[in-house]
Design an enzyme around this catalytic site. Structure first.
Site, PDB file in Angstrom:
ATOM      1  N   ARG A  55       0.731  -1.180   0.018  1.00 40.35           N
ATOM      2  CA  ARG A  55       0.243  -0.044   0.121  1.00 40.35           C
ATOM      3  C   ARG A  55       0.888   1.250  -0.300  1.00 40.35           C
ATOM      4  O   ARG A  55       1.914   1.304   0.691  1.00 40.35           O
ATOM      5  CB  ARG A  55      -0.742  -0.130   1.455  1.00 40.35           C
ATOM      6  CG  ARG A  55      -1.627   1.047   1.215  1.00 40.35           C
ATOM      7  CD  ARG A  55      -2.554   1.720   0.593  1.00 40.35           C
ATOM      8  NE  ARG A  55      -3.623   2.668   1.024  1.00 40.35           N
ATOM      9  CZ  ARG A  55      -4.419   3.396   0.373  1.00 40.35           C
ATOM     10  NH1 ARG A  55      -4.732   3.029  -1.296  1.00 40.35           N
ATOM     11  NH2 ARG A  55      -5.234   4.400   0.501  1.00 40.35           N
ATOM     12  N   GLN A  68      -5.937  -1.511  12.052  1.00 40.81           N
ATOM     13  CA  GLN A  68      -5.437  -0.166  11.381  1.00 40.81           C
ATOM     14  C   GLN A  68      -4.720  -0.355  10.721  1.00 40.81           C
ATOM     15  O   GLN A  68      -5.186   0.642  10.019  1.00 40.81           O
ATOM     16  CB  GLN A  68      -4.849  -0.036  12.655  1.00 40.81           C
ATOM     17  CG  GLN A  68      -4.893   1.904  13.279  1.00 40.81           C
ATOM     18  CD  GLN A  68      -6.161   2.618  13.395  1.00 40.81           C
ATOM     19  OE1 GLN A  68      -7.217   1.450  13.612  1.00 40.81           O
ATOM     20  NE2 GLN A  68      -5.979   3.570  13.177  1.00 40.81           N
ATOM     21  N   GLY A  82      -9.488   1.434   5.945  1.00 43.85           N
ATOM     22  CA  GLY A  82     -10.607   1.455   5.719  1.00 43.85           C
ATOM     23  C   GLY A  82     -10.363   0.376   5.191  1.00 43.85           C
ATOM     24  O   GLY A  82     -12.344  -0.275   6.045  1.00 43.85           O
ATOM     25  N   GLU A  96     -13.636 -19.921  28.053  1.00 45.32           N
ATOM     26  CA  GLU A  96     -12.879 -20.649  28.731  1.00 45.32           C
ATOM     27  C   GLU A  96     -12.057 -20.177  29.918  1.00 45.32           C
ATOM     28  O   GLU A  96     -11.087 -20.227  30.458  1.00 45.32           O
ATOM     29  CB  GLU A  96     -11.620 -21.415  28.274  1.00 45.32           C
ATOM     30  CG  GLU A  96     -12.404 -22.934  27.496  1.00 45.32           C
ATOM     31  CD  GLU A  96     -11.382 -22.762  26.102  1.00 45.32           C
ATOM     32  OE1 GLU A  96     -10.355 -22.942  25.897  1.00 45.32           O
ATOM     33  OE2 GLU A  96     -12.418 -23.989  25.098  1.00 45.32           O
ATOM     34  N   THR A 110     -12.742 -15.581  31.318  1.00 43.22           N
ATOM     35  CA  THR A 110     -13.102 -14.456  30.981  1.00 43.22           C
ATOM     36  C   THR A 110     -11.874 -13.885  30.933  1.00 43.22           C
ATOM     37  O   THR A 110     -10.875 -14.467  31.825  1.00 43.22           O
ATOM     38  CB  THR A 110     -13.927 -13.740  31.535  1.00 43.22           C
ATOM     39  OG1 THR A 110     -13.945 -13.639  32.819  1.00 43.22           O
ATOM     40  CG2 THR A 110     -15.203 -14.209  30.785  1.00 43.22           C
TER      41      THR A 110
HETATM   42  C1  LIG Z   1     -18.750 -18.833  21.146  1.00 44.07           C
HETATM   43  C2  LIG Z   1     -18.929 -19.191  22.607  1.00 44.07           C
HETATM   44  C3  LIG Z   1     -18.507 -21.202  22.676  1.00 44.07           C
HETATM   45  C4  LIG Z   1     -19.115 -20.795  23.691  1.00 44.07           C
HETATM   46  N1  LIG Z   1     -18.788 -22.473  24.119  1.00 44.07           N
HETATM   47  C5  LIG Z   1     -18.558 -23.015  25.529  1.00 44.07           C
HETATM   48  C6  LIG Z   1     -18.970 -24.953  25.638  1.00 44.07           C
HETATM   49  O1  LIG Z   1     -18.735 -25.460  24.781  1.00 44.07           O
HETATM   50  N2  LIG Z   1     -18.650 -25.123  26.570  1.00 44.07           N
HETATM   51  C7  LIG Z   1     -19.530 -24.285  27.629  1.00 44.07           C
HETATM   52  O2  LIG Z   1     -19.424 -24.998  28.915  1.00 44.07           O
HETATM   53  N3  LIG Z   1     -19.107 -23.209  27.942  1.00 44.07           N
HETATM   54  C8  LIG Z   1     -19.548 -21.860  26.831  1.00 44.07           C
HETATM   55  N4  LIG Z   1     -18.591 -20.842  26.329  1.00 44.07           N
HETATM   56  C9  LIG Z   1     -19.516 -20.073  27.242  1.00 44.07           C
HETATM   57  C10 LIG Z   1     -18.245 -19.446  27.568  1.00 44.07           C
HETATM   58  O3  LIG Z   1     -17.173 -20.498  28.734  1.00 44.07           O
HETATM   59  C11 LIG Z   1     -19.063 -18.631  28.641  1.00 44.07           C
HETATM   60  O4  LIG Z   1     -19.362 -17.599  27.840  1.00 44.07           O
HETATM   61  C12 LIG Z   1     -18.332 -17.445  29.843  1.00 44.07           C
HETATM   62  O5  LIG Z   1     -17.423 -18.288  30.626  1.00 44.07           O
HETATM   63  C13 LIG Z   1     -18.895 -16.520  30.091  1.00 44.07           C
HETATM   64  O6  LIG Z   1     -19.900 -16.847  31.230  1.00 44.07           O
HETATM   65  P1  LIG Z   1     -20.634 -15.382  30.908  1.00 44.07           P
HETATM   66  O7  LIG Z   1     -20.829 -15.231  29.896  1.00 44.07           O
HETATM   67  O8  LIG Z   1     -22.424 -16.531  31.375  1.00 44.07           O
HETATM   68  O9  LIG Z   1     -20.835 -14.106  31.200  1.00 44.07           O
HETATM   69  P2  LIG Z   1     -20.693 -13.494  32.879  1.00 44.07           P
HETATM   70  O10 LIG Z   1     -20.137 -14.744  33.969  1.00 44.07           O
HETATM   71  O11 LIG Z   1     -21.827 -12.674  32.842  1.00 44.07           O
HETATM   72  O12 LIG Z   1     -19.493 -12.579  32.847  1.00 44.07           O
HETATM   73  C14 LIG Z   1     -19.808 -10.832  32.168  1.00 44.07           C
HETATM   74  C15 LIG Z   1     -18.680 -10.168  32.691  1.00 44.07           C
HETATM   75  O13 LIG Z   1     -18.969 -10.743  34.122  1.00 44.07           O
HETATM   76  C16 LIG Z   1     -17.191 -10.362  34.575  1.00 44.07           C
HETATM   77  N5  LIG Z   1     -16.987 -11.278  36.026  1.00 44.07           N
HETATM   78  C17 LIG Z   1     -17.733 -12.461  36.043  1.00 44.07           C
HETATM   79  N6  LIG Z   1     -17.677 -12.242  37.447  1.00 44.07           N
HETATM   80  C18 LIG Z   1     -16.674 -11.611  38.384  1.00 44.07           C
HETATM   81  C19 LIG Z   1     -15.889 -11.364  38.308  1.00 44.07           C
HETATM   82  N7  LIG Z   1     -15.624 -12.511  39.835  1.00 44.07           N
HETATM   83  N8  LIG Z   1     -15.000 -10.168  39.023  1.00 44.07           N
HETATM   84  C20 LIG Z   1     -14.985  -9.885  38.265  1.00 44.07           C
HETATM   85  N9  LIG Z   1     -16.044  -9.860  36.796  1.00 44.07           N
HETATM   86  C21 LIG Z   1     -16.619 -11.061  36.772  1.00 44.07           C
HETATM   87  C22 LIG Z   1     -17.183 -11.003  32.843  1.00 44.07           C
HETATM   88  O14 LIG Z   1     -15.247 -10.857  33.130  1.00 44.07           O
HETATM   89  C23 LIG Z   1     -17.695 -10.986  32.088  1.00 44.07           C
HETATM   90  O15 LIG Z   1     -16.503  -9.549  31.512  1.00 44.07           O
HETATM   91  C24 LIG Z   1     -19.110 -20.336  24.645  1.00 44.07           C
HETATM   92  C25 LIG Z   1     -19.616 -19.290  25.381  1.00 44.07           C
HETATM   93  C26 LIG Z   1     -19.146 -18.410  23.694  1.00 44.07           C
HETATM   94  C27 LIG Z   1     -19.818 -17.129  23.743  1.00 44.07           C
END
Ligand SMILES: Cc1cc2nc3c(=O)[nH]c(=O)nc-3n(C[C@H](O)[C@H](O)[C@H](O)COP(=O)(O)OP(=O)(O)OC[C@H]3O[C@@H](n4cnc5c(N)ncnc54)[C@H](O)[C@@H]3O)c2cc1C
Length: 389
Positions: free
Chosen positions: A269, A337, A341, A364, A366
């Site tokens: 680019r 970035q 665009g 697995e 957050t």
């Molecule tokens: C595409 C996809 C594939 C997946 N595949 C699987 C799978 O194969 N098997 C399976 O079992 N699960 C699976 N999951 C689930 C995934 O592991 C969960 O979404 C993840 O563990 C977060 O849980 P939650 O979505 O309920 O978020 P929440 O637990 O509600 O969290 C929301 C926010 O709050 C924060 N938070 C929560 N508790 C605390 C704390 N104590 N301190 C600070 N911050 C906190 C989190 O970090 C996050 O930012 C998948 C999810 C997606 C999106």
């Protein structure tokens, strides 16, 4: 640990050739159609991708953690969804069985998972049990020689196409938290188990993710992983610990690819009469990305080697997952970035990876949950000087 360097180099070269020559040309089509072509899945079976982590005694390749990490870095240099098709079988969907299954369970299921004849999934998350996975509402009630399971699992990778489900449920209603949870092996076709259509999602198109609904689903007591109730949460944590190392590899592959893509774009680019790669602010984005890739790779391989030596790497596995997934997010952001665009327009490689890799910081564990784990362990170990690198 790499057991047979020459043999492993050939294995890795075969995987690299498959990924680069057979998968890469299909990435965009998979993203658009939300489907992986069946002939490609068949090739995954032929070259043994479904069974890499499953012990040789059960038809897999029995790769060590270091070997598996290097394979994961290769397979994730194309659309991450491709690895997701076989990744459950060679990771989270077989690991519960590998670590805690009875001999009969291993003999029955692992060879089918290793060959890819059966697709597995790991069903832990529920609407009310996400980061706090101990808050399981799914219940399994003993009835004679059986258990009757009722509940809903959400966000389960491969649920819409899986044939074998590792489902976590509370077997002891009086027990609180991690106690009283058991893991069940449930085959598709078992009355009471159903999987609604896959969700629409931001990225990782081609990797179906959906719910698992259990309505008075009756299974024999022998379906409990390991045969003994109440051990399910420990089993889940063992599987997840290994999976966090796997996932770090899956974050490094896309970052390597994106550095390559950034460099190619920066060289081709031209603006202000010169290649944008001659601007130092563009170089900075490339340099920072490449440094971070190397740091994540070094952390991962050191952790994998320690695990192969039998050292407890619970904290390091969390560090790998946290650092590599956050690193990959930063690299994907810089890639958009560098593309300018064009990086925001559909079908651009940076745009696709940007959407795909966002997931890595969520599942697995957050990033926040890993930070908490690492802090707790660091403080607990500090008094014994074990937290030092
Ligand atoms: C595409 C996809 C594939 C997946 N595949 C699987 C799978 O194969 N098997 C399976 O079992 N699960 C699976 N999951 C689930 C995934 O592991 C969960 O979404 C993840 O563990 C977060 O849980 P939650 O979505 O309920 O978020 P929440 O637990 O509600 O969290 C929301 C926010 O709050 C924060 N938070 C929560 N508790 C605390 C704390 N104590 N301190 C600070 N911050 C906190 C989190 O970090 C996050 O930012 C998948 C999810 C997606 C999106």
């Amino acid at each position: 640990m790499i057991r047979h360097p020459e043999q492993f180099a050939a294995q890795l070269a075969e995987v690299r050739a498959f990924v680069q020559t057979e998968c890469r040309p299909l990435e965009q089509e998979i993203d658009r159609t939300d489907e992986i072509p069946e002939p490609l899945v068949e090739r995954m079976r032929t070259i043994g991708l479904f069974g890499h982590s499953i012990p040789e005694a059960y038809g897999g390749a029995g790769l060590t953690s270091e070997e598996l990490s290097l394979v994961n870095i290769e397979v994730s240099q194309v659309a991450t969804t491709i690895r997701a098709r076989f990744g459950g079988n060679t990771g989270i969907a077989s690991e519960s069985l590998v670590v805690d299954g009875t001999e009969a369970q291993k003999r029955k299921y692992l060879p089918q998972l290793a060959s890819g004849a059966v697709t597995g999934c790991f069903a832990l998350t529920e609407p009310e049990a996400g980061s706090d996975a101990t808050a399981q509402k799914t219940v399994a009630v003993r009835d004679g020689d059986d258990y009757v399971i009722t509940g809903t699992k959400c966000y389960i990778t491969n649920a819409p196409l899986a044939n074998l489900f590792t489902v976590f449920a509370r077997t002891d209603p009086a027990a609180k938290g991690a106690a009283g949870i058991s893991a069940f092996l449930i085959e598709r076709g078992t009355p009471g188990l159903s999987t609604p259509p896959a969700y629409r999602k931001m990225g990782q198109h081609g990797s179906p993710v959906g719910e698992v609904v259990l309505e008075r689903c009756r299974v024999p007591a022998s379906a409990i992983v390991g045969g003994e109730p109440g051990q399910g949460f420990k089993t889940a944590m063992k599987a997840l610990n290994k999976q966090r190392i796997n996932l770090a590899g899956l974050c490094i592959g896309p970052a390597i690819r994106l550095v390559e893509e950034m460099v190619a774009r920066a060289q081709s680019r031209r603006q202000f009469g010169q290649a944008i790669g001659e601007f130092q602010l563009v170089q900075q984005m490339i340099a920072e990305s490449n440094v971070e890739v190397h740091a994540a790779r070094a952390l991962l391989l050191e952790t994998a080697r320690k695990r192969d030596d039998g050292i407890d790497v619970t904290m390091e596995a969390s560090m790998c997952k946290l650092f590599a997934s956050e690193m990959c997010g930063r690299v994907a952001d810089r890639a958009v970035q560098v593309f300018g665009g064009g990086g925001y327009i559909a079908d651009n490689v940076a745009e696709r990876f940007y959407r795909d890799v966002r997931l890595f910081r969520l599942y697995e564990g957050t990033s926040q949950i890993h930070l908490i784990n690492i802090a707790k362990r660091t403080m607990a170990l500090a008094s014994r000087s074990e937290a030092r690198p």
